[in-house]
Design an enzyme around this catalytic site. Structure first.
Site, PDB file in Angstrom:
ATOM      1  N   SER A 336      -9.025   4.228  -5.569  1.00  0.00           N
ATOM      2  CA  SER A 336      -9.462   3.735  -6.654  1.00  0.00           C
ATOM      3  C   SER A 336     -10.316   2.916  -7.129  1.00  0.00           C
ATOM      4  O   SER A 336     -10.154   2.205  -8.252  1.00  0.00           O
ATOM      5  CB  SER A 336      -8.422   2.434  -6.507  1.00  0.00           C
ATOM      6  OG  SER A 336      -6.643   3.225  -6.270  1.00  0.00           O
ATOM      7  N   ASP A 375       3.091   7.435  -7.502  1.00  0.00           N
ATOM      8  CA  ASP A 375       2.154   6.175  -7.588  1.00  0.00           C
ATOM      9  C   ASP A 375       1.891   5.327  -6.118  1.00  0.00           C
ATOM     10  O   ASP A 375       3.136   4.921  -5.574  1.00  0.00           O
ATOM     11  CB  ASP A 375       2.669   5.182  -8.769  1.00  0.00           C
ATOM     12  CG  ASP A 375       1.478   4.174  -8.884  1.00  0.00           C
ATOM     13  OD1 ASP A 375       0.567   4.059 -10.188  1.00  0.00           O
ATOM     14  OD2 ASP A 375       1.943   2.977  -7.913  1.00  0.00           O
ATOM     15  N   HIS A 381       5.028   0.772 -12.681  1.00  0.00           N
ATOM     16  CA  HIS A 381       4.819  -0.525 -12.977  1.00  0.00           C
ATOM     17  C   HIS A 381       5.008  -0.579 -14.283  1.00  0.00           C
ATOM     18  O   HIS A 381       4.615  -1.954 -14.737  1.00  0.00           O
ATOM     19  CB  HIS A 381       2.701  -0.558 -13.303  1.00  0.00           C
ATOM     20  CG  HIS A 381       2.191  -0.325 -11.475  1.00  0.00           C
ATOM     21  ND1 HIS A 381       1.528  -1.218 -10.923  1.00  0.00           N
ATOM     22  CD2 HIS A 381       1.959   1.626 -10.890  1.00  0.00           C
ATOM     23  CE1 HIS A 381       1.393  -1.202  -9.803  1.00  0.00           C
ATOM     24  NE2 HIS A 381       1.057   0.609  -9.989  1.00  0.00           N
ATOM     25  N   CYS A 394      -2.954   0.815 -11.543  1.00  0.00           N
ATOM     26  CA  CYS A 394      -1.545   1.208 -11.322  1.00  0.00           C
ATOM     27  C   CYS A 394      -2.808   2.847 -11.312  1.00  0.00           C
ATOM     28  O   CYS A 394      -3.505   3.792 -12.144  1.00  0.00           O
ATOM     29  CB  CYS A 394      -1.536   1.612 -13.151  1.00  0.00           C
ATOM     30  SG  CYS A 394      -0.219   2.830 -13.180  1.00  0.00           S
TER      31      CYS A 394
END
Lengths: 625, 381
Positions: A336, A375, A381, A394
């Site tokens: 991420s 996710d 989210h 997210c």
């Protein structure tokens, strides 16, 4: 005595009477002829001598000189290495060795026994000495013991005068006073081997025994080594040096100051000591690498004079691979941590806007496919915009974004941050990592690109691989709002004689263009929310902080989960745990430091990697700017 | 003083010289020019030896003693009338042969060669043969017609041939060569017909390959091969020649100067005081110095040949002429070897090289020459 003419027997044997005057004339003719032959022989000799002494005089003068004069190399002293503040990282220590000149020793066994009573002499020391002694001329000084300890030197020095032919020689050996500290930056020197001989100018290394094998010692070998000097020595046929005719002194290698701050480096190594992993800190304003740690570390000192087999085997067979420089050569999925760049790319390509909402219900499905791209938060989210997508990390938002950008544009955009290419750092062995594209997959796998692969590229998984250095480098470029600098480790060089410092200039890279400079602020602000907002993934490190951090957590999967499986750290073996990543810079509005941390199998980025980065940032912020 | 000579040769026409110094020299049967030339060479030798021997004065002193001894040998032999020498000749020759055989049976070995005989003093019988062979050749043809006739040739070949083979077997190639050439010189000076000379040369040319294959020791063959291309074995067999050529060549026209020769002073030149002293001389005194040295040797050989030509009888003529030419062979072979023209055969440079054994024989030979020189005056008196 009777006259032979009167001797009848002689007369019988001599039917032809000797003609004396004819014999005399004959002899005179022959003697004259002989004299001519003698003179001809002498002329022949003179011709031969003239051929040697006049015609080939120059050749023989050269041969005679090269017989007589030997060039003896004087190796230069290697430059020292300091950190940016002048903390000594590598120097040259005198090491003492005991030598014996056999021709000056009358009773070798007695002398060896006497020495053995004062210093430790092993069987192999003596065996090696005796072997060398047989091979060397008697006037040569032969080493008996290397690396004498200080007390041994003291004990010998007291009554060295009693042993003619025995001497203590000092020479310089590379020494790393802080041991394992910054070993992956410094590298080490070792004895010159066959492979080294192919890449060096042998003339320059006559008399040198060591060469940089790794790290800065290798990349700045030419600067550190210096220039060899020479001594013209007159020698006799046995090779004994009689006198020095001429000498060109060696010029010592230059000292090197690194961009590393030894205090930060120590903190990095300390903070990361529980994990295998890497930490790179860069000053975004100029590309200077403030710390570069790869854990675990090892002591380079044993490598200098040849590490013993057992220790070396332990190092190379260790599962922790201490010799492996993870900061430069370890390639990890960025996870991420790539999301801020993805967001920026989306804004640049006009695929998304700062406010455009995406609904996250916990998974993403490609049109017409049943596969669920999950996710990390099972429940989803809800509705997220770019800021929240980064803050909460997210995945669904970025699946959607990546699909809309397309893999080739992702590849091109990330390339502007030197992802997938070498950063060009001045350390040896850097790996380029990988940012995939359709062309790349076609070329290497001979398979078409699938849309699902674009999705996972959007969250830094799949084929995408980066080194910790690249992570820190792109974070620095991001921090400096697109103006990147080539990362470098060399701060300054210093000539040993003049002590003059030559500071290296920053090497600016072509800036990453943006259509709207507010795009930078959108991403940077989102990254501050990661740390400083209540729903940020790294909110824990934002507690009790006196400055603003912009950061992004990351988790790189080591192990693919099945479609319906859940990641459960307690049930997985430690070496299948996810890698924890964190990239950050601070202060967010005027960045002075950018950090990337990878803790292998550390679990989540927020839990393990972010606190390590905070320690670094705290330390740096506490220093004078 | 009336002396009966074996072959009273009328000769005549020799006027008695009358200067005071000549008188003094005459009284001890010395030839002035020859004595002067020999003495000059000997002194020059000591000067070079001092440099070649790393300025070791002890070496020079020992060599001075040897030179003094050999000059005394010369003077003593000069007092012996040449007809007396002729009487001793067969016994000396036969004795020499016996000793050579003894050497091969019970001789002492040194440096891989059996050359020495120990009868109270250690000496090399082969040295005696260097004089005994030309004496014997002269003795043999003294009573026989010259030019040598074909039927006398067998004996004339055996006289040098037998000792030559015995010496070559020791093995001592250099001395064997000298002894053989002594015989050849006597025949040549005796007027041997050109037909026979050229015929023998042709024959030798034919049997030389056979000798090469079966008659030479490995080390001798190696020496010849090394001579042909010394660079092939620069650290082994060729080292001597290469270093000596470097010494000579680097000397140039004027030389490096006395005591300044680096080749000898830094030990690069092996045997610098003995067989290779010519290289030291060339290095330090250059081509000019060497030419002067060779001129000095030419004077010695020339004067000796003149004495031979003016000798009163066949024995004296042949003996004197052979001695003169043997002396030249010494010079030529040594200088040729040191400068890389000829194979390495261990012959010293006469009067210059350090060492005493051959010096005594050489000076003994000159003693006989002196005796022959003065015998023509005895005749004329």
């Amino acid at each position: 005595m009777s006259t032979p003419v009167a001797d009848p027997t002689l007369n019988r044997r001599m039917p032809r009477v000797k003609n004396l005057s004819q014999e005399r004339r004959l002899f005179s003719r022959r003697a004259l002829l002989a004299l001519f032959l003698v003179l001809a022989g002498l002329v022949g000799l003179v011709v031969r001598l003239a051929y040697l002494q006049i015609v080939h005089h120059d050749l023989f003068v050269t041969l005679s000189e090269s017989n007589r004069i030997k060039l003896r190399p004087l190796p230069p002293t290697r430059g020292q290495i300091f950190d940016r503040n002048g903390v000594l990282l590598a120097d040259n220590l005198p090491s003492y060795r005991l030598e014996i000149t056999p021709e000056d020793v009358t009773d070798m066994d007695a002398v060896l026994a006497e020495i053995g009573a004062r210093v430790e002499l092993s069987e192999s020391d003596i065996a090696r000495f005796q072997k060398l002694r047989k091979r060397s001329p008697a006037y040569d000084s032969i080493p008996l013991r290397l690396n004498l300890k200080d007390d041994e030197v003291a004990r010998l020095a007291v009554d060295l005068h009693r042993f003619p032919g025995v001497s203590i020689q000092a020479d310089l050996t590379r020494h790393y006073p802080l041991g394992a500290h910054a070993v992956h930056v410094l590298g080490y020197v070792g004895r010159i081997d066959e492979k080294d001989l192919q890449r060096i100018d042998e003339q320059q290394y006559r008399g040198s025994t060591h060469i940089g094998k790794n790290g800065v010692e290798k990349s700045y070998e030419d600067t550190l080594h210096g220039k060899v000097g020479f001594q013209q020595v007159e020698t006799n046929a046995q090779g004994r040096a009689l006198r020095v005719l001429e000498q060109t002194p060696p010029s010592p290698g230059e000292n090197i100051y690194l961009t590393i701050d030894s205090r930060l480096q120590a903190i990095a190594e300390q903070a990361l000591s529980d994990y295998n992993g890497a930490l790179v800190a860069i000053d975004p304003r100029n590309g200077e690498i403030l710390a570069l740690a790869s854990m675990p570390i090892y002591d380079p000192n044993p490598f200098v004079n040849g590490i013993d087999v057992a220790s070396y085997k332990a190092l190379i067979t260790s599962h922790d691979r201490p010799l492996f420089n993870r900061a430069l050569r370890g390639v990890y999925p960025p996870g991420s941590t790539i999301k801020p760049l993805m967001g920026l790319a989306g804004l640049e390509y006009g695929v998304t806007t700062r406010g455009k909402p995406v609904y996250c219900r916990g998974f993403y499905r490609l049109p017409g496919q049943s596969h669920r791209f999950r996710d990390w938060r099972r429940g989803g989210h809800g509705t997220v915009n770019l800021d929240r997508a980064i803050t909460e990390s997210c995945d669904v938002y970025f699946y959607d974004l990546a699909l809309n950008i397309g893999i080739d544009r992702i590849h091109d955009y990330l390339a502007q941050f030197d992802l997938g290419t070498l950063t060009g750092v001045d350390l040896p062995g850097e790996k380029p990592g990988l940012v995939p594209s359709q062309a790349w997959k076609e070329a290497t796998h001979r398979k078409p690109w699938y849309a699902g692969e674009t999705l996972i590229a959007g969250i830094g998984q799949g084929y995408m691989l980066t080194t910790p250095l690249q992570l820190a480098h792109f974070t620095a470029t991001l921090a400096n709002r697109g103006q990147g600098f080539k990362p470098r480790i060399l701060y300054a060089t210093q000539e040993q004689e003049s002590h003059e410092l030559h500071t290296e200039a920053p090497r600016p890279l072509p800036p990453v263009p943006v259509k709207d400079s507010r795009n930078w602020e959108a991403v940077v602000t989102a990254m501050t929310h990661v740390v400083h907002s209540g729903n940020g993934t790294a909110r824990k490190i934002g507690i009790g902080i006196g400055y603003t951090i912009a950061g992004k957590t990351g988790t790189a999967q080591v192990f693919s989960l099945g479609q319906d499986e859940r990641y459960n750290a307690r049930r997985l073996a430690k070496n299948l745990h996810d890698h924890a990543l964190f990239v950050a810079f601070a202060p967010a509005d005027d960045p002075r430091i950018a950090v990337a941390v990878i803790a292998e199998h550390g679990g989540g980025g927020s839990a393990t990697a972010a606190p390590i980065a905070r320690k670094m940032l705290d330390a740096y912020m506490a220093m004078k700017p | 003083m009336r002396i009966s000579l074996p072959h009273g040769d009328a000769g005549g026409g020799f006027g008695a010289e009358s200067s005071p110094s000549r008188d003094l020299l005459s009284r001890v049967h010395m030839d002035g020019p020859l004595s002067l030339a020999l003495l000059t060479a000997a002194v020059l030798g000591l000067v070079v030896l001092y440099s070649a021997g790393q300025e070791n004065i002890g070496l020079v002193e020992r060599q001075s003693v040897r030179l003094a001894l050999s000059f005394m040998v010369m003077i003593v032999l000069a007092q012996v009338p040449s007809h007396q020498l002729q009487v001793w000749t067969p016994w000396l020759y036969l004795g020499g042969i016996v000793m050579l055989v003894a050497v091969l049976l019970v001789g002492e070995t040194s440096k891989g060669a059996q050359r020495w005989l120990d009868v109270g003093v250690r000496f090399q019988p082969s040295e005696i043969m260097k004089l005994a062979v030309p004496m014997m050749m002269a003795w043999y043809f003294a009573n026989r017609p010259l030019p040598p006739q074909f039927r006398h040739l067998l004996v004339a070949v055996l006289i040098p041939g037998v000792p030559m083979l015995l010496i070559a077997k020791q093995p001592d190639l250099g001395t064997a060569l000298l002894v053989g050439s002594a015989g050849a010189f006597a025949l040549f000076l005796g007027g041997l017909s050109w037909t026979i000379i050229l015929g023998s040369v042709a024959t030798v040319g034919c049997i030389a390959p056979v000798v090469w294959e079966f008659g030479l020791h490995d080390y001798q063959r190696q020496r010849v091969l090394t001579f042909l291309d010394p660079e092939n074995d620069p650290l082994g067999a060729g080292y001597h020649i290469i270093q000596s050529k470097i010494a000579i060549g680097s000397g140039g026209l004027y030389g490096k100067g006395w005591l300044n020769g680096t080749q000898a002073h830094l030990d690069f030149l092996p045997e610098g005081t003995t067989d290779f002293i010519f290289a030291v001389f060339s290095e330090e005194f250059g081509l000019i110095g060497v030419c002067m040295l060779l001129a000095l040797y030419a004077v010695i050989v020339g004067r000796s040949l003149y004495i031979a030509a003016s000798a009163p009888d066949t024995f004296s003529r042949l003996l004197a002429g052979s001695i003169a030419l043997i002396f030249f062979v010494y010079v030529f072979v040594n200088a040729g070897m040191v400068s890389g023209l000829l194979p390495v055969v261990g012959l010293p440079l006469p009067l210059i090289s350090y060492g005493g054994t051959s010096l005594v024989t050489i000076m003994g030979g000159f003693g006989m020459l002196m005796s022959i020189y003065s015998s023509r005056r005895w005749l004329s008196q």
